[in-house]
Design a protein around this motif. Structure first.
Motif, PDB file in Angstrom:
ATOM      1  N   GLU A 198       0.757  -1.138  -0.197  1.00 28.36           N
ATOM      2  CA  GLU A 198       0.209  -0.023  -0.187  1.00 28.36           C
ATOM      3  C   GLU A 198       1.008   1.184  -0.067  1.00 28.36           C
ATOM      4  OE1 GLU A 198      -2.980  -0.203   2.808  1.00 28.36           O
ATOM      5  OE2 GLU A 198      -4.172   1.515   1.949  1.00 28.36           O
ATOM      6  N   GLN A 199       0.517   2.036  -0.756  1.00 29.98           N
ATOM      7  CA  GLN A 199       1.264   3.367  -0.900  1.00 29.98           C
ATOM      8  C   GLN A 199       0.085   4.468  -0.848  1.00 29.98           C
ATOM      9  OE1 GLN A 199       3.417   2.159  -4.738  1.00 29.98           O
ATOM     10  NE2 GLN A 199       4.458   3.999  -3.881  1.00 29.98           N
ATOM     11  N   ASP A 200       0.578   5.628  -0.598  1.00 23.59           N
ATOM     12  CA  ASP A 200      -0.481   6.947  -0.452  1.00 23.59           C
ATOM     13  C   ASP A 200      -0.197   7.516  -1.962  1.00 23.59           C
ATOM     14  OD1 ASP A 200      -0.318  10.213   1.239  1.00 23.59           O
ATOM     15  OD2 ASP A 200      -1.347   9.525  -0.595  1.00 23.59           O
ATOM     16  N   PRO A 201      -1.250   7.546  -2.495  1.00 18.28           N
ATOM     17  CA  PRO A 201      -1.307   7.995  -3.981  1.00 18.28           C
ATOM     18  C   PRO A 201      -0.912   9.218  -4.578  1.00 18.28           C
ATOM     19  CG  PRO A 201      -3.617   7.841  -3.261  1.00 18.28           C
ATOM     20  CD  PRO A 201      -2.728   7.206  -2.133  1.00 18.28           C
ATOM     21  N   GLY A 202      -0.859  10.246  -3.255  1.00 16.92           N
ATOM     22  CA  GLY A 202      -0.754  11.599  -3.591  1.00 16.92           C
ATOM     23  C   GLY A 202      -1.657  11.993  -4.283  1.00 16.92           C
ATOM     24  N   PRO A 203      -1.687  13.200  -5.140  1.00 13.23           N
ATOM     25  CA  PRO A 203      -0.281  13.744  -5.559  1.00 13.23           C
ATOM     26  C   PRO A 203       0.379  14.379  -4.498  1.00 13.23           C
ATOM     27  CG  PRO A 203      -1.862  15.090  -6.506  1.00 13.23           C
ATOM     28  CD  PRO A 203      -2.699  14.014  -5.756  1.00 13.23           C
ATOM     29  N   PHE A 204       1.785  14.334  -4.588  1.00 12.23           N
ATOM     30  CA  PHE A 204       2.700  15.248  -3.613  1.00 12.23           C
ATOM     31  C   PHE A 204       2.951  16.487  -4.552  1.00 12.23           C
ATOM     32  CE2 PHE A 204       3.860  12.662   0.202  1.00 12.23           C
ATOM     33  CZ  PHE A 204       2.972  11.544   0.084  1.00 12.23           C
ATOM     34  N   ASN A 205       2.787  17.564  -4.222  1.00 15.90           N
ATOM     35  CA  ASN A 205       3.302  18.649  -5.112  1.00 15.90           C
ATOM     36  C   ASN A 205       4.357  19.699  -4.192  1.00 15.90           C
ATOM     37  OD1 ASN A 205       1.382  18.019  -7.414  1.00 15.90           O
ATOM     38  ND2 ASN A 205      -0.539  19.208  -5.858  1.00 15.90           N
ATOM     39  N   VAL A 206       5.475  19.441  -4.601  1.00 18.30           N
ATOM     40  CA  VAL A 206       6.652  19.952  -3.812  1.00 18.30           C
ATOM     41  C   VAL A 206       7.292  21.203  -4.803  1.00 18.30           C
ATOM     42  CG1 VAL A 206       6.721  18.060  -2.577  1.00 18.30           C
ATOM     43  CG2 VAL A 206       8.303  18.434  -4.499  1.00 18.30           C
ATOM     44  N   PRO A 207       7.849  22.119  -3.943  1.00 17.75           N
ATOM     45  CA  PRO A 207       8.754  22.963  -5.036  1.00 17.75           C
ATOM     46  C   PRO A 207       9.930  22.412  -4.932  1.00 17.75           C
ATOM     47  CG  PRO A 207       8.725  23.644  -2.463  1.00 17.75           C
ATOM     48  CD  PRO A 207       7.743  22.505  -2.835  1.00 17.75           C
ATOM     49  N   GLU A 208      10.654  22.975  -6.211  1.00 18.92           N
ATOM     50  CA  GLU A 208      12.094  22.608  -6.678  1.00 18.92           C
ATOM     51  C   GLU A 208      12.984  22.815  -5.327  1.00 18.92           C
ATOM     52  OE1 GLU A 208      12.581  24.889 -10.231  1.00 18.92           O
ATOM     53  OE2 GLU A 208      14.343  23.305 -10.524  1.00 18.92           O
ATOM     54  N   GLY A 209      13.784  21.907  -5.090  1.00 13.79           N
ATOM     55  CA  GLY A 209      14.773  22.071  -3.783  1.00 13.79           C
ATOM     56  C   GLY A 209      14.240  21.337  -2.748  1.00 13.79           C
ATOM     57  N   ALA A 210      13.035  21.237  -2.457  1.00 11.32           N
ATOM     58  CA  ALA A 210      12.315  20.476  -1.444  1.00 11.32           C
ATOM     59  C   ALA A 210      12.777  18.963  -1.067  1.00 11.32           C
ATOM     60  CB  ALA A 210      10.920  20.779  -1.438  1.00 11.32           C
ATOM     61  N   THR A 211      12.623  18.731  -0.088  1.00 10.20           N
ATOM     62  CA  THR A 211      12.758  17.311   0.449  1.00 10.20           C
ATOM     63  C   THR A 211      11.680  16.576   0.479  1.00 10.20           C
ATOM     64  OG1 THR A 211      14.820  17.414   1.493  1.00 10.20           O
ATOM     65  CG2 THR A 211      14.018  15.729   2.133  1.00 10.20           C
ATOM     66  N   VAL A 212      11.328  15.506  -0.034  1.00  6.99           N
ATOM     67  CA  VAL A 212      10.143  14.723   0.140  1.00  6.99           C
ATOM     68  C   VAL A 212      10.388  13.534   0.339  1.00  6.99           C
ATOM     69  CG1 VAL A 212       9.977  14.282  -2.440  1.00  6.99           C
ATOM     70  CG2 VAL A 212       7.943  14.293  -1.211  1.00  6.99           C
ATOM     71  N   ALA A 213       9.534  12.690   1.196  1.00  5.92           N
ATOM     72  CA  ALA A 213       9.565  11.046   1.523  1.00  5.92           C
ATOM     73  C   ALA A 213       8.174  10.633   1.336  1.00  5.92           C
ATOM     74  CB  ALA A 213       9.846  11.046   3.039  1.00  5.92           C
ATOM     75  N   PHE A 214       8.248   9.219   0.628  1.00  3.43           N
ATOM     76  CA  PHE A 214       7.068   8.446   0.556  1.00  3.43           C
ATOM     77  C   PHE A 214       7.172   7.179   1.416  1.00  3.43           C
ATOM     78  CE2 PHE A 214       6.610  11.260  -2.908  1.00  3.43           C
ATOM     79  CZ  PHE A 214       7.628  11.059  -3.963  1.00  3.43           C
ATOM     80  N   ASN A 215       6.250   6.711   1.947  1.00  2.00           N
ATOM     81  CA  ASN A 215       6.433   5.406   2.554  1.00  2.00           C
ATOM     82  C   ASN A 215       5.573   4.414   1.797  1.00  2.00           C
ATOM     83  OD1 ASN A 215       7.885   6.366   4.612  1.00  2.00           O
ATOM     84  ND2 ASN A 215       6.232   6.544   5.932  1.00  2.00           N
ATOM     85  N   CYS A 216       5.918   2.965   2.097  1.00  2.00           N
ATOM     86  CA  CYS A 216       4.890   2.069   1.438  1.00  2.00           C
ATOM     87  C   CYS A 216       4.996   0.834   2.413  1.00  2.00           C
ATOM     88  CB  CYS A 216       5.695   1.464   0.169  1.00  2.00           C
ATOM     89  SG  CYS A 216       5.155  -0.241  -0.470  1.00  2.00           S
ATOM     90  N   THR A 217       3.733   0.441   2.612  1.00  2.00           N
ATOM     91  CA  THR A 217       3.774  -0.580   3.735  1.00  2.00           C
ATOM     92  C   THR A 217       3.407  -1.870   3.054  1.00  2.00           C
ATOM     93  OG1 THR A 217       1.243  -0.070   4.078  1.00  2.00           O
ATOM     94  CG2 THR A 217       2.777   0.912   5.591  1.00  2.00           C
ATOM     95  N   TYR A 218       3.801  -3.231   3.781  1.00  2.00           N
ATOM     96  CA  TYR A 218       3.290  -4.185   3.099  1.00  2.00           C
ATOM     97  C   TYR A 218       3.055  -5.321   4.332  1.00  2.00           C
ATOM     98  CZ  TYR A 218       8.070  -5.310   5.047  1.00  2.00           C
ATOM     99  OH  TYR A 218       9.115  -5.390   5.940  1.00  2.00           O
ATOM    100  N   ARG A 240      16.128  14.124  -1.716  1.00  2.00           N
ATOM    101  CA  ARG A 240      16.564  15.284  -1.397  1.00  2.00           C
ATOM    102  C   ARG A 240      16.900  16.396  -2.522  1.00  2.00           C
ATOM    103  NH1 ARG A 240      19.325  11.738   1.287  1.00  2.00           N
ATOM    104  NH2 ARG A 240      20.799  11.932  -0.144  1.00  2.00           N
ATOM    105  N   ASP A 241      16.652  17.510  -2.273  1.00  2.00           N
ATOM    106  CA  ASP A 241      16.846  18.719  -3.615  1.00  2.00           C
ATOM    107  C   ASP A 241      16.273  18.270  -4.640  1.00  2.00           C
ATOM    108  OD1 ASP A 241      19.957  19.696  -5.395  1.00  2.00           O
ATOM    109  OD2 ASP A 241      18.023  20.693  -4.790  1.00  2.00           O
ATOM    110  N   SER A 242      14.719  18.183  -4.579  1.00  2.00           N
ATOM    111  CA  SER A 242      14.067  17.859  -5.537  1.00  2.00           C
ATOM    112  C   SER A 242      14.138  18.699  -7.047  1.00  2.00           C
ATOM    113  CB  SER A 242      12.686  17.980  -5.591  1.00  2.00           C
ATOM    114  OG  SER A 242      12.116  17.093  -4.147  1.00  2.00           O
ATOM    115  N   LYS A 243      14.390  17.945  -8.015  1.00  2.00           N
ATOM    116  CA  LYS A 243      14.495  18.434  -9.326  1.00  2.00           C
ATOM    117  C   LYS A 243      13.015  18.379 -10.172  1.00  2.00           C
ATOM    118  CE  LYS A 243      18.905  18.574  -8.615  1.00  2.00           C
ATOM    119  NZ  LYS A 243      19.494  19.997  -8.144  1.00  2.00           N
ATOM    120  N   LEU A 244      12.780  19.240 -11.188  1.00  4.94           N
ATOM    121  CA  LEU A 244      11.611  18.966 -11.922  1.00  4.94           C
ATOM    122  C   LEU A 244      11.695  17.622 -12.710  1.00  4.94           C
ATOM    123  CD1 LEU A 244      11.774  22.578 -13.717  1.00  4.94           C
ATOM    124  CD2 LEU A 244      10.319  22.152 -11.815  1.00  4.94           C
TER     125      LEU A 244
END
Lengths: 116, 113
Positions: free
Chosen positions: B5-25, B76-80
């Motif tokens: 199972e995953q969170d479907p999002g969407p995750f909208n983040v600005p460039e340069g941000a750090t983002v994390a996703f989790n996945c449970t099994y 880390r440091d998200s890119k387009l």
């Protein structure tokens, strides 16, 4: 170049007209599998094969057939396609359990099928 | 409980941000774990395997938490160019001679200028 090759990339057909989507890999992989991908449903496994002459049903096998007569080829057959089989299809291969349990899947480019 | 199972999002983040996703099994005996990246209407491509001790590849870090039965992906440091759907993949049944990969439905990431 190591790759999984699917053909055709795009296919439009009519209900009931038998079709085959080919899949070939050049990596000597034992494991091959077919998936379909539909919006909101993710990737669902249709059939898989652990080795030559060994095939098993996945989660959504109804309306599909496969064969694994050679290690490199794993064609997907739709004997009588219906509109609900309109989807994006992916073939994939890996070393499977013959390599290690940590063998990743390598995917083909996909086949976009429309059944009218 | 869904198997993967995953969170479907969407995750909208600005460039340069750090983002994390989790996945449970669902199966504690699961042995192998992967993160794949999928661009719109293209084939999934392996991003990285996930090892027990955690692993890093450039801006990407993957971790496994067996006690809580989840894996994570940190960017880390998200890119387009990181905009894509990220798929969690688990060999649910583990053990010798077992190879059955199960996919999560994916988490969509959009990196915004």
């Amino acid at each position: 170049e190591a790759q999984v090759t699917q053909n055709p990339r795009y296919l439009i057909t009519v209900t009931g007209k038998k079709l085959t989507v080919t899949c070939s890999q050049n990596m000597n992989h034992e494991y091959m599998s077919w998936y379909r991908q539909d919006p909101g449903l993710g990737l669902r496994q249709i059939y898989y094969s652990m080795n030559v002459e060994v095939t098993d049903k996945g989660d959504v096998p109804e309306g599909y057939k496969v064969s694994r007569k050679e290690k490199r080829n794993f064609p997907l057959i739709l004997e009588s396609p219906s509109p609900n089989q309109t989807s994006l299809y992916f073939c994939a291969s890996s070393r499977g359990q013959g390599g290690s349990y940590n063998s990743p899947l390598h995917f083909g480019n996909g086949t976009r099928l429309t059944v009218t | 409980r869904k198997e993967v199972e995953q969170d479907p999002g969407p995750f909208n983040v600005p460039e340069g941000a750090t983002v994390a996703f989790n996945c449970t099994y669902s199966n504690s005996a699961s042995q192998s774990f992967f993160w794949y990246r999928q661009d719109c209407r293209k084939e999934p491509k392996l991003l990285m395997s996930v090892y027990s001790s955690g692993n890093e590849d450039g801006r990407f870090t993957a971790q496994l938490n067996r006690a809580s039965q989840y894996i994570s992906l940190l960017i880390r440091d998200s890119k387009l160019s990181d905009s894509a759907t990220y798929l969690c993949v688990v060999n649910l049944f583990g053990g010798a001679g077992s190879y059955q990969l199960t996919f999560g439905k994916g988490t969509k990431l959009s990196v915004i200028p």
